[in-house]
Structures are given as structure tokens and as C-alpha cells.
Write a protein that holds these residues in place. Sequence first.
Motif, PDB file in Angstrom:
ATOM      1  N   ALA A 458       1.051  -1.206  -0.139  1.00  0.00           N
ATOM      2  CA  ALA A 458       0.083   0.025   0.022  1.00  0.00           C
ATOM      3  C   ALA A 458       0.849   1.480  -0.132  1.00  0.00           C
ATOM      4  N   PRO A 459       0.887   2.098  -1.097  1.00  0.00           N
ATOM      5  CA  PRO A 459       1.381   3.340  -1.075  1.00  0.00           C
ATOM      6  C   PRO A 459       0.417   4.451  -0.426  1.00  0.00           C
ATOM      7  N   TYR A 460       1.126   5.689  -0.309  1.00  0.00           N
ATOM      8  CA  TYR A 460       0.327   6.655   0.134  1.00  0.00           C
ATOM      9  C   TYR A 460       0.916   8.033  -0.066  1.00  0.00           C
ATOM     10  N   VAL A 461       0.021   9.123  -0.200  1.00  0.00           N
ATOM     11  CA  VAL A 461       0.731  10.280  -0.070  1.00  0.00           C
ATOM     12  C   VAL A 461       0.026  11.195   1.012  1.00  0.00           C
ATOM     13  N   GLU A 462       0.865  11.869   1.505  1.00  0.00           N
ATOM     14  CA  GLU A 462       0.592  12.534   2.897  1.00  0.00           C
ATOM     15  C   GLU A 462       0.784  13.987   2.641  1.00  0.00           C
ATOM     16  N   GLY A 463      -0.097  14.925   2.829  1.00  0.00           N
ATOM     17  CA  GLY A 463      -0.064  16.410   2.821  1.00  0.00           C
ATOM     18  C   GLY A 463       0.501  16.675   4.067  1.00  0.00           C
ATOM     19  N   THR A 464       1.560  17.330   4.284  1.00  0.00           N
ATOM     20  CA  THR A 464       2.365  17.806   5.382  1.00  0.00           C
ATOM     21  C   THR A 464       2.748  19.153   5.476  1.00  0.00           C
ATOM     22  N   GLY A 465       3.099  19.584   6.876  1.00  0.00           N
ATOM     23  CA  GLY A 465       3.539  21.000   6.974  1.00  0.00           C
ATOM     24  C   GLY A 465       2.717  22.212   6.442  1.00  0.00           C
ATOM     25  N   PRO A 466       1.383  22.160   6.979  1.00  0.00           N
ATOM     26  CA  PRO A 466       0.399  23.085   6.722  1.00  0.00           C
ATOM     27  C   PRO A 466       0.740  24.393   7.395  1.00  0.00           C
ATOM     28  N   GLY A 467       0.204  25.403   7.138  1.00  0.00           N
ATOM     29  CA  GLY A 467       0.617  26.679   7.707  1.00  0.00           C
ATOM     30  C   GLY A 467      -0.309  27.013   8.984  1.00  0.00           C
TER      31      GLY A 467
END
Lengths: 805, 291
Positions: A458-467
Motif C-alpha cells: 500500500a502506497p500513500y501520499v501525505e499532505g504535511t507541513g500546513p501553515g
Amino acid sequence: MTTKFFGEPVRRREDARLIIGQGRYLDDIGSGAYAAAFVRSPYAHARVLDIDVSAAMDVEGLLAIYTYEDLTGPLAEPLPVLIPHPQLTAPRTGYPLVKDVAQHVGEPIVMVVATDRYIAEDAAGLIEVSYEELPVVVGVDAAEAAEHTVHDDVPDNIAARHHQETGDVEAALAASAHTLSFTQYFERSASMPMEGKGVHARWDDADSSLRVYSSTQASTSVRAAIAAKLELSMEKVEVIAPDVGGGFGVKIVHPWPEELLVPMAARRLGHEVKWTEDRREHFISSAHERQQRQEITVGYDDDGRITALDVLVWHDNGAYTPYGIIVPINTATQLCGPYDIPVYRARVNSVYTNTVIVTPYRGAGRPQGTFAMERTMDRIAQALGIDRALVRERNLIQPDQFPYDWGLTFQDGRPLIYDSGDYPAMMAKLKVLVDWDGFAERRAAAEARGKLLGIGMAPYVEGTGPGPYEGAHVQVLGSGKVLVSTGLTSQGQGHETVFAQLAAAELGVPMEDVVVTTGDTRRFGYAVGTFASRAAVVSGNAVALAARGVKEKALRIAAEVLEADPADLEIDEGLVQVKGTPGASIPLRTVAVLSNPLRYAFDEAARQATQFSGPGDDSKPPVAVGDAPGLEHTDYYSPLRSTFASGAHAVVVEIDPATWEIQIEQYAVVHDCGTIINPMIVEGQVHGGVAQGVGGALYERMAYDRDGQLTNASFMDFLMPYASEVPDVDIDHQSTPSPLNELGIKGAGEAGVIPGSAAIASAIEDAVGRRIAAMPISPTELYDLVRSDAERVTNSSPHDSGAMA
Amino acid sequence: MKPAPFGYADPTSVDEALDVLTSEGEGAKVLAGGQSLLPLLSMRLAAPSTLVDINRVPGLDQISAGPDGVRVGALVRHAQLLASSEAAGVQPLLGRATANVAHPAIRNRGTTVGSIAHADPSGEMTAVLALTDGSVTVATPEGRETIGWGDFFLGPLETSVHGPAVVLDAFFPALPERSGTAFAEIARRKGDYAVCGAGVVVTLDADRRVSSARAAYLSVGLVPEVHDLTDAVVGQPVDTADWTAAGELARGLVDPDGDLHASADYRRLLVATLTARTLADAGAEAARRTA
């Protein structure tokens, strides 16, 4: 930027202190404090009719009993909806103490303060609360059915209908060569830090000021909340996060009722008051996450390429929505992972239940989204008789498609645009790491031993480091010591180490000269908090900018002393020197002394900076216009939008068909968080995340019964994996630096947990040949599954499906 | 999670302990290792008026192994029993079962006799006491009395001992000749209470044929259960005995409850599997001891 610190596996500076018991956690503070305990609702849904405290009044050592009736001003109002959202149409929050109706077991009703915790619990045990029991709603199915309601004025139990789409999904599904529809479930778990919550408050009557220690992920915001609720001016409140024994999300929620009530009591009693959460309290009165029912329809072509994806999620948000719909948004927007999906629609109905509130727990909606996406990929592969890896590869976003704009809105309110990545290379690395193509031989060898072997990925993408932002202050003292402080807090991640690495690298000083302070509002007043894999990205860049500001000033001052051009100077090992001119140098600590012109000399160093210490330029003031004394700088980093880390996990499980025990034989991780500051810390983060992923997949669940009682609210029955249950992790790194920030950093904190349940479900399904449609799964459930009429599943191996159609 | 108020006594002799227990009445509780009692106190699930701490009573921390069996004193810690080669030599089940008791920190503090007196049907040593047909010695103001395991365990956390009493020791009879043992359990996490556990003794005749096969189970009933499985394998040569049949026999004899971690059916499956596996191991050991 390349120096000897950046990118090095520097050992964590905080570990020695934390490991040998010299950490200073909340309960280590205030040994003379009065202690608070709470009477909490024993019912999941009940009207409080009467509170009789008379029997408790005789307890020696009792100091105060507070109920809702004792709350005044803003304290008597509902707790804040921290993150409002237009689609959160029916937000509800509780009161610090139940006003009328308790909405879950564990909601605080009475606060007791006594000379110690034993006595506080004695008194609490003597308080008689009479209740009128109300019908209970447990689980998303019951919430959807709405036969009963949690909140009287929310008749359908729906707090929010979150809806995002990139096109006409119904038309795209109708035009698809194939479609599949299915439903699956994901269970509750929780952050479960080893240290629960805790608050210590000290009121200074003469100064009318309050100092609060809280085991929190957001001290600056706790400060603002306390000031608002207790009607104090901000400068009269300071909040400090001491050493925090884990957070994993639960401590980003604020203000917890206790964060207001303990300061209230300290002020009213004129004495320190402390509350340390016990484990049962943490189970029933903090926060959980993850329960969803997912209804998925996917359209795809003959090669397994997805043409349309439509997802309807019923998301259990518990009794209240203080943290808004961040978790539903994460599920909706992160579900598609690394795949190029032409038309996508996500609808998430966030529903009330009479259970503990649901707020982000490491991964925060992404494990569920990844479970939806990856189980979809497995089903397409099975339906077409294609290798599961190949179906995934055919759908990947390609490196030339970045920036990849989804046309969706992320949880920070900004456009969802993947900034960079290389998903095909990541998948290729994973297949090598786990020997995906050679698995048939391993399976055959296990079969010969009477064991069932299965593999999943299972691959994934993760949004990180929001303001919106973080800031940092860097100051060089006359001793040469470099102080770095952030308002952002730490819960053991290693900020003391990586922020020191960044400052040391920028400034050119030895790491041992750098001292890092986090989460202390006395030192830095502006911050957002530690969550969403954002500390390294946002604070990391802020530390680098602040250190750079200090360096510029240091070079300017040193240039005057050395009669050189600042551009010709460099700082190395704490010495400012003219490049290529040995001997022409001045220690940075001396520059710090000179930066602050003094009238009074109190030590040898200060003498160098006094008014009579040397020839000055009488035509200029001692401190230039626009300049400031001291060698220090404050700076902020505010990201344009989130940056997107990625990864892929593969799991091999071995199952004993005589006991249905599930053993993880191999756990492989390829991880991409852009530029790495400290690979040892990143690997530690991955290990910890994998441990929680394994826990969520195979061990943990919140076992609510129909009456809303949490039947496993202890570490005896809530099965967090021990070290003995956590597999070794094979890690391979990939680095696609983020173009959004100068350091190229993407976040790493949550990554390890995200694909665990998806990959493990796939592997178990592969081993036993039966459809897994709910996670977690335990041996007893697996035994039930293989004896049931659950759909039989066959996966194709790489070798019999490799040819492109 | 703080205990309710309680009194505390730390007698230095058994008689003194009995005096305190007598004067305090029903509300007094004996404290040995505290690994079960103290969590119950902290969660206020138990609120004894007085804890009678026997840790300062001399002479209770002895293991004595003789030809007849092993006597384990009331203050012998699990770790001490686990390390005792003398005990293992006389009754190998003691070490094999104790290795499955929780984790090292708990074994260092918790006592074997305390866990028997606690009468938890998921306890390893309750099962071993039953399987070996052991007994306990109980001191009361009236004198000392030996109680066989079958009369001792009445129900979950319930024994036949009432009123002022201190369990002084547990006696585990020696392994008979031409016999072998094995112990295994399945827990959700290593060291947890077993979802199901089995201890077995296999005895052979002089021709290396099975003459007896007995098993005791953890976590399948309200009290420790011993089942005689000899019928399934009696007279069979040990090397080819049908242990699976014995497992199936056991599966039909137990009547476990389901809980959060295991359904009743799943426990029955584990009974069958663990029985067959442990009997095979015990049979092999018995064969070695029947040279």
C-alpha cells in the motif's frame, strides 16, 4: 545547503534525559499542589437531575467541589468550535462541566479539589449524581439510522456533509468499461500516549497572573483559550509545555475542560492545583479516531486504469465536534494517494454518536482513506486477474505531472496540489525491498511448513507541513551559547536535536553550544502547534531563517571590527573569520558582547562592550537607527501551501491455520519526506508509525457495547502492541525535495502509520483467500471469517499477469 | 486510580498475621507480591480495610524439592521458581509454566502461591497445581490444613478458604517415571493473560506405549480443568500416537465462554491445537525418559 550537521544521523540529545528518568513531565511539577479529581458520567447519554455532594463535605482534606452552577462568564458557555467550516452545519461542543445532558461515558460533571489525589477520589466517590438515562447511539450505522438522536436539535445526527469532486463522477462511471461497488468498515483506535493529559496551574494573587503547565501540543493556543475563558489579559497568562510523554494528536485538542477548570480552581483557591489524568480517564474522556463505513464505487478500463472513483464515507465523530471536520477532510482529500484519477467524488457524512470525541490521531483520516483506495486497487487486480503491483503502477501519477493539481481543497483551506514526488521509482524500490516478484517461492516454502503466507502492499501520499506559520527566535549570548526557541511544542519527536542541527548549520557553531526551548510562551508567544507532520517543515524553515538573520548581523558587526567586507566573512566552529586569511578572526561570542553596547561592566566579557572600551565613531549613536542591541533575530516561515510526502509499505504475513495467529514476517517501507535533516530521527518516526499501524490493524479497537460503555478501557484489554509484537522494519529512503520551501523538507511524523491497515489487510487476504472488508482483524475473527461465506479471493502473481493487455 | 483508605499491618510471623486477620475480620486481605491485588485497589474494585503484608514473615520464601514433589513457599517469586533447576528436575512443568507468567518485572515481584490463592482460572500455576494433583497448606487460628486443588478452587477468584487464613505453601507432586510434560499457551500479546493455555502429562508403559494422557487448561473454564485424554491414545506406541485425536477429544470436553479476545469456538479450536502439540512434545519427552 550542505554542512556537517544537516542530513547527519546526529544522536538525539533529549534521549539521555528522558531515558534515565530525568524528564520533567507534568506530574513531576508542583509536588505541593492541591489535587483535582472528577466525577464523570457513567452513562453514555443521560440527563443530570441532581448532584448531592453532602456526603462528600465531611471528607477531611476536601477543599472545593465545583459543578456547572459554579462556572461564570465565558466558562459557562460551550467550549469553542476550534476549526469552524461552512460544511460543518451542526457543530456541537460540550461545557467544561456537564450543564444538563451528558453525551458520553466519561464526560466531566463534578470537579473535586482536595489536599491530595487520594482524598479527592475519596470525596468524588461520595458524590451522588442522579440521572435520567436517555437512548444511546453507538456506531456509524446507528447514527445514520437516526432512530435516536445524540443532540436533540440534530435530528439526523449529521454534524457535517463534506463534499468535494473533480468532475461528473456519475457520467464517468456510466462511461467506464467496468465498475465495482463495495462497502467496508474501519474501527476506532486512539493516540494513547504513555503520559496522559495533565494540567498544573499557579495563580499569583499579587501580580494577578497565571502560570499554567499543560501536557499539550499547542501551548500558545492553550494560553489564548485560558485568557479568553478566564477573562484575563494575555500578558497575565503564561503556558508551558514541559516534557510531554507523547501526543500523537490527542493533545492538539484544546482547551480540554481540565485546562480551564484547573486554572479556575487555582485562582479561586489561591493555591497551586494539579490534575494528572489517569489511564481510565484517558480512555473515556480524551479522544479517539478512525471509525468509518466506506461505500466505494470505482470505474476502470480493461487494463485496470481507474476512470472514476466515487466514495461515500460515514464518519463517526463522537459526541462533539470541537476540532471541526479536519479528519473527514483528510480522508476525502488524501484518499487517492499517488494515483492519477481522472474523476473523483468524495462525500463524507460526519455523524454524532454517544462516544468519546473523535479528533486527529497520527494519520488523521489518512489510514482510512488509504484503506479505501488500496482495497479498491486489490479488487480491480483480482477482477481483472492482474498482479496487484501492476495495477497500482498503471495508475500512478508520473514524475512529469508535478505540480499535480487535484482541483480539491485541502484541510488547510488551500488548493490540494502535489508539489513533487517520484511514485514509480518509489514502487520499484519497494518491490525490490520486499522481493515482490520472488514471492511465489516464499509462499511455497511456507506451505511446506504448513503455514499460509501472504503479501500485500500500500502506497500513500501525505499532505504535511500546513501553515499558517511558525516562528523561531535565535540568540547568541556573550558566553557563546546559542538559544533557539520556538512556540511550537515537542512530544518526543527530537526537535531539540534537529532544530539545533539547523541552527548550528546555519550559524557555523558547534551543536553543543545550541540550546533549544520549545512550547514555552514566556520565550516565544506566536505559534500554531505540533500536528500534521509540520514541525520540521514549518518550524525547521523558521529556525533556519532566524539563524540566518543572526548570522547576517554577526557578520556585519564582525566586519567592522575586522575591517573587512561582510561578504568575505564566514563562521566556522563559532569563529568569525575572513575567508582564506588565517588569524583575521573574532569569536562569535565576542561579537555577541559587542552587539550590545553597555554602560555597566559586570564581568570580563561585558567590559569589552562598555562605553569606554574602545574608540567609537562619535558621529553615530551607539546603536544605529533601525538596529537593535543584542545578537538575536526572530523570523517566521509561512508556507504557501502544504507539501506532499509519500511512501509505500509492503507486508508479508504468516498465518498458522491451526490457530489463525497472524505473524508479520516482513515489513518493508520506502519513504520520501524530501530533504532529510536527520535520517536516524526519520527512521525512528517511521518505526513508531509502523508500530501504531500494526496496532491499529491487528490489536487495537475501542470495544463499545450497545449501551455506550467502553468495555476495554485499560491496558489489559486495549491491546497496544508491545515491542514483541512490532516487526523489524526494512527501510529504504527516497528524496524528492519540496520546491515549496528552501530546505526542501516534507513532513515525516505521521507517515509510518498511514498504510498499515491497508497493506496488512491485503496480505492477510492474500494468505487466506478470503475477502477482508473490515479492519482491525484478530485471530478469533479470522477464524470466523474463514468458516463464513465470505467471498473467496485469488490474487494473480506477477508472473502470470505481467503482460500489458 | 488511587486506592481508598486502608489500614496496613506488617506482621513478622504467621501467628501474628493470623492475629491481625482475626481482629480485622472479613475486610482484611493478605498482601504478598501484589501483582493482582494492587491494581484492584488502585481501580477501587477492591477496598480492603487492612492489608496484611506477609513479606516480613521469615521462612516463607523457600523452595524445597524432594523425591515426592516440590513445595513452594508463599513468598517465592515467579522468577525464583523459574530459575530453580532443583524444582524443574522434580517437576518440569513448574519452570515451563512459569516462563509463561506475564513479563519479567511481574515475575520478579509476583508470587506463585499468591497467584494460586488469587484463583484466577487464567493463571498458569492454578492449572499446574491441578494437573499435578497438588495441594496447598493453609494456616488458620485452628491450625494447619492441607487442601487438595479440587477442594480449593471454587470459582473465578474464589477459594474454599474463608475467615482468617494464610496460604503458606503449595505442593506440586513429582513427575511420575516414564512421563513427560509440556506447557503452551496462546496470548494476544506476549506475556498477556492466555486466550487459551494447556499443560499436559503423558505417561508410558515399559513398552513405550501410552498409558496415560492428562491435560489442564487455562482460560477455558471457571476453575482449573483437568481432562483425562487417555482413551484417545491408550496403548498406542508413543512415536505414532494419534495426538490429534486426543486434541479432538479435549475439544469436545471443554465448554469455554467467549469474550472480547476469543469466541468460545475459537477457544475450542485452540484447545484442540494446543492439546495435540503439547501431547506430542510431552510424549517425546516421556519416550526419552523411558529408555
